[in-house]
Design a protein around this motif. Structure first.
Motif, PDB file in Angstrom:
ATOM      1  N   LEU A  44       0.839  -1.223   0.141  1.00  0.00           N
ATOM      2  CA  LEU A  44      -0.168  -0.005   0.049  1.00  0.00           C
ATOM      3  C   LEU A  44       0.869   1.203  -0.068  1.00  0.00           C
ATOM      4  O   LEU A  44       1.564   1.598   0.920  1.00  0.00           O
ATOM      5  N   THR A  45       0.742   2.034  -1.273  1.00  0.00           N
ATOM      6  CA  THR A  45       1.559   3.388  -1.237  1.00  0.00           C
ATOM      7  C   THR A  45       0.828   4.466  -1.190  1.00  0.00           C
ATOM      8  O   THR A  45      -0.561   4.382  -1.343  1.00  0.00           O
ATOM      9  N   THR A  46       1.514   5.756  -1.109  1.00  0.00           N
ATOM     10  CA  THR A  46       0.764   6.940  -1.427  1.00  0.00           C
ATOM     11  C   THR A  46       0.229   7.039  -2.961  1.00  0.00           C
ATOM     12  O   THR A  46       0.756   6.170  -3.602  1.00  0.00           O
ATOM     13  N   THR A  47      -0.500   7.698  -2.716  1.00  0.00           N
ATOM     14  CA  THR A  47      -1.201   8.021  -4.453  1.00  0.00           C
ATOM     15  C   THR A  47      -0.509   9.383  -4.866  1.00  0.00           C
ATOM     16  O   THR A  47       0.002   9.926  -4.117  1.00  0.00           O
ATOM     17  N   TYR A  48      -0.427   9.278  -6.282  1.00  0.00           N
ATOM     18  CA  TYR A  48       0.081  10.717  -6.953  1.00  0.00           C
ATOM     19  C   TYR A  48      -0.435  10.674  -8.309  1.00  0.00           C
ATOM     20  O   TYR A  48      -0.801   9.679  -8.723  1.00  0.00           O
ATOM     21  N   PRO A  49      -0.184  11.836  -8.922  1.00  0.00           N
ATOM     22  CA  PRO A  49      -0.695  11.771 -10.227  1.00  0.00           C
ATOM     23  C   PRO A  49      -0.201  10.847 -11.188  1.00  0.00           C
ATOM     24  O   PRO A  49       0.957  10.674 -11.217  1.00  0.00           O
ATOM     25  N   GLY A  65      -5.261   6.962  -0.630  1.00  0.00           N
ATOM     26  CA  GLY A  65      -5.090   8.256  -0.315  1.00  0.00           C
ATOM     27  C   GLY A  65      -6.490   8.883  -0.625  1.00  0.00           C
ATOM     28  O   GLY A  65      -7.503   8.229  -0.867  1.00  0.00           O
ATOM     29  N   ILE A  66      -6.347  10.197  -0.867  1.00  0.00           N
ATOM     30  CA  ILE A  66      -7.719  11.133  -0.919  1.00  0.00           C
ATOM     31  C   ILE A  66      -7.380  11.906  -2.358  1.00  0.00           C
ATOM     32  O   ILE A  66      -6.290  12.743  -2.187  1.00  0.00           O
ATOM     33  N   GLY A  67      -8.151  11.854  -3.274  1.00  0.00           N
ATOM     34  CA  GLY A  67      -7.700  12.469  -4.658  1.00  0.00           C
ATOM     35  C   GLY A  67      -6.553  12.139  -5.204  1.00  0.00           C
ATOM     36  O   GLY A  67      -6.110  10.962  -4.995  1.00  0.00           O
ATOM     37  N   GLN A  68      -5.841  12.947  -5.966  1.00  0.00           N
ATOM     38  CA  GLN A  68      -4.804  12.632  -6.729  1.00  0.00           C
ATOM     39  C   GLN A  68      -3.353  12.940  -6.249  1.00  0.00           C
ATOM     40  O   GLN A  68      -2.363  12.262  -6.727  1.00  0.00           O
ATOM     41  N   GLY A  69      -3.338  13.297  -4.934  1.00  0.00           N
ATOM     42  CA  GLY A  69      -2.090  13.423  -4.184  1.00  0.00           C
ATOM     43  C   GLY A  69      -1.264  14.445  -5.179  1.00  0.00           C
ATOM     44  O   GLY A  69       0.020  13.991  -5.512  1.00  0.00           O
ATOM     45  N   ARG A  70      -1.502  15.563  -5.473  1.00  0.00           N
ATOM     46  CA  ARG A  70      -0.809  16.402  -6.416  1.00  0.00           C
ATOM     47  C   ARG A  70       0.483  16.869  -5.698  1.00  0.00           C
ATOM     48  O   ARG A  70       1.403  17.606  -6.474  1.00  0.00           O
ATOM     49  N   ASN A  71       0.609  16.948  -4.578  1.00  0.00           N
ATOM     50  CA  ASN A  71       1.873  17.575  -3.733  1.00  0.00           C
ATOM     51  C   ASN A  71       1.961  16.813  -2.428  1.00  0.00           C
ATOM     52  O   ASN A  71       1.384  15.980  -2.260  1.00  0.00           O
ATOM     53  N   ARG A  72       3.258  17.028  -1.953  1.00  0.00           N
ATOM     54  CA  ARG A  72       3.652  16.164  -0.758  1.00  0.00           C
ATOM     55  C   ARG A  72       2.739  16.173   0.513  1.00  0.00           C
ATOM     56  O   ARG A  72       2.550  15.152   0.989  1.00  0.00           O
ATOM     57  N   LEU A  73       2.311  17.381   0.626  1.00  0.00           N
ATOM     58  CA  LEU A  73       1.535  17.492   2.047  1.00  0.00           C
ATOM     59  C   LEU A  73       0.140  16.563   1.627  1.00  0.00           C
ATOM     60  O   LEU A  73      -0.303  15.878   2.417  1.00  0.00           O
ATOM     61  N   THR A  74      -0.720  16.748   0.430  1.00  0.00           N
ATOM     62  CA  THR A  74      -1.726  15.944   0.332  1.00  0.00           C
ATOM     63  C   THR A  74      -1.488  14.577   0.206  1.00  0.00           C
ATOM     64  O   THR A  74      -2.361  13.808   0.678  1.00  0.00           O
ATOM     65  N   ARG A  75      -0.544  14.098  -0.681  1.00  0.00           N
ATOM     66  CA  ARG A  75      -0.103  12.595  -0.397  1.00  0.00           C
ATOM     67  C   ARG A  75       0.087  11.986   1.098  1.00  0.00           C
ATOM     68  O   ARG A  75      -0.437  11.164   1.416  1.00  0.00           O
ATOM     69  N   TYR A  79      -2.751   9.390   2.863  1.00  0.00           N
ATOM     70  CA  TYR A  79      -2.320   8.222   3.055  1.00  0.00           C
ATOM     71  C   TYR A  79      -2.423   8.106   4.717  1.00  0.00           C
ATOM     72  O   TYR A  79      -3.022   6.942   5.042  1.00  0.00           O
ATOM     73  N   ILE A  80      -2.126   8.912   5.490  1.00  0.00           N
ATOM     74  CA  ILE A  80      -2.442   8.759   6.958  1.00  0.00           C
ATOM     75  C   ILE A  80      -3.940   8.629   7.341  1.00  0.00           C
ATOM     76  O   ILE A  80      -4.465   7.745   7.874  1.00  0.00           O
ATOM     77  N   ALA A  81      -4.803   9.445   6.681  1.00  0.00           N
ATOM     78  CA  ALA A  81      -6.181   8.983   6.793  1.00  0.00           C
ATOM     79  C   ALA A  81      -6.826   7.693   6.124  1.00  0.00           C
ATOM     80  O   ALA A  81      -7.621   7.130   6.901  1.00  0.00           O
ATOM     81  N   ARG A  82      -6.229   7.386   5.236  1.00  0.00           N
ATOM     82  CA  ARG A  82      -6.896   6.075   4.318  1.00  0.00           C
ATOM     83  C   ARG A  82      -6.117   4.801   4.701  1.00  0.00           C
ATOM     84  O   ARG A  82      -6.669   3.922   4.696  1.00  0.00           O
ATOM     85  N   LEU A  83      -4.886   4.944   5.291  1.00  0.00           N
ATOM     86  CA  LEU A  83      -4.334   3.882   5.523  1.00  0.00           C
ATOM     87  C   LEU A  83      -4.968   2.769   6.604  1.00  0.00           C
ATOM     88  O   LEU A  83      -4.806   1.272   6.311  1.00  0.00           O
TER      89      LEU A  83
END
Length: 374
Positions: A44-49, A65-75, A79-83
């Motif tokens: 299980l990894t972080t998401t990213y575009p 993750g949530i959304g596309q993880g367009r930057n480091r903070l949102t990734r 990840y923390i929220a969904r893992l």
């Protein structure tokens, strides 16, 4: 046929993500070999575009993750929220959970919520440094999380010692990294440029110290410093290069991998690893494998992978000493060639197959599989 062991790996970083670090390389190199040994591995990894669920070399990757993880903070936040949710959904398919530590607080205390035997895989343990950087008590979260684990794997003895200090009751075993056998190919030659490879993080990777030293050493060296990598501090790095007046002798070449990376290492005269903190020092070992000597700050973990005769150690974070060492060693052609040959011989001991066998042994023992099966 049933898998030898079903592993759910909380791996954080996808090796295909642009700018992914050495931790994701280790995750994949070990896991692909575990698959060859009969394991079933889901990461299980972080998401990213552009991230997608896939099977690569037999390893199942799932971005969360949530959304596309367009930057480091949102990734990170996604990840923390969904893992925990995603891990619990899959735990019926797992005999063992492996939690890879990650920035900025190392661990989410996975043994408290996975519902399965859990082992911590420690490739990152720098929360105290991040606490100073962000002025947040991240090191207290790290301490709490480390104390949640009873079994840990560290990539170096220096990291193992830190873990033992944080959690004396835990069992900590050391399984180092390996290198691509292709990096050992070719002759040992005397290169031209000075090279840095790594994530572009000014403080943690010591790029501010390297550039300050380069400003002093460059006139005596008369060649170029090449900086390869991507990361969050690219713009700050560019501004620092300009302010130090070294733009005419520094090249930023971006992310490199595969044969391009091997060629860049082999064509270097020196590789510099100026990190303030490391958990292993994979770049240093890869440089030695390519026959290129290394200059490091004399800190735990790095000193383990640059033995005497393969490179040179400098008093930690001493810019003047680093500048002097760069200028001195750059012109010592006979010493450089000798160190390159010694370094390559040392690097041959870093074997991914052997490390994967050791990790498989630990995984099996972690769920009570008889060790004779290894």
């Amino acid at each position: 046929m049933a898998a030898d062991l079903r592993v759910l790996h909380l791996g954080f970083e996808d090796p295909l993500m642009p700018g992914a670090g050495g931790g994701s390389v280790r995750t994949h190199q070990i896991n692909r070999r575990l698959v060859d040994l009969g394991f079933e591995v889901t990461v299980l990894t972080t998401t990213y575009p552009g991230a997608r669920e896939r099977v690569q070399d037999g390893v199942h990757y799932v971005p969360v993750g949530i959304g596309q993880g367009r930057n480091r903070l949102t990734r990170l936040l996604g990840y923390i929220a969904r893992l925990p949710v995603e891990a619990r959904r899959r735990r019926h398919r797992a005999d063992l959970v492996v939690e890879d530590f990650f920035a900025p607080f190392s661990t989410m205390a996975a043994p408290r919520w996975t519902g399965r035997p859990t082992i911590g895989m420690v490739q990152w343990l720098h929360a105290r440094d991040k606490a100073r950087q962000y002025r947040l008590p991240l090191h207290w979260l790290e301490r709490w999380g480390v104390r949640s684990h009873t079994r840990l794997i560290a990539v170096s003895q220096g990291t193992a010692d830190k873990l033992a200090a944080l959690n004396p009751a835990a069992s900590v075993e050391v399984v180092g990294n390996g290198i691509d056998p292709e990096s050992l190919e070719g002759e040992t030659v005397l290169g031209r440029h000075v090279l840095f490879i790594g994530r572009l993080e000014l403080h943690l990777k010591g790029l501010d110290l390297l550039l300050a030293a380069w400003a002093q050493a460059a006139p005596r060296i008369g060649d170029r410093l090449i900086i390869a990598g991507t990361g969050p501090d690219r713009e700050r790095l560019e501004r620092l290069i300009e302010s130090l007046g070294v733009a005419d002798s520094v090249d930023l070449v971006g992310w490199v991998s595969g044969e391009r990376k091997h060629a860049l290492v082999r064509s270097a005269r020196l590789v510099v690893v100026p990190s303030r903190h490391e958990t292993f020092g994979l770049v240093a070992v890869e440089a030695l494998a390519g026959g290129t000597p290394v200059i490091i700050f004399d800190i735990p973990c790095l000193r383990e992978v640059v033995p005497a005769g393969c490179g040179w150690k400098v008093a930690p974070f001493d810019v003047g000493a680093l500048a002097s060492e760069l200028a001195l060693r750059y012109g010592s052609e006979a010493e450089l060639l000798d160190a390159g040959r010694r370094g390559r011989d040392f690097a041959r001991g870093f074997d991914w197959d052997a490390q994967a066998q050791r990790q498989a042994h630990i995984y099996r023992s972690g769920v009570g599989v008889p060790l004779a099966s290894t």
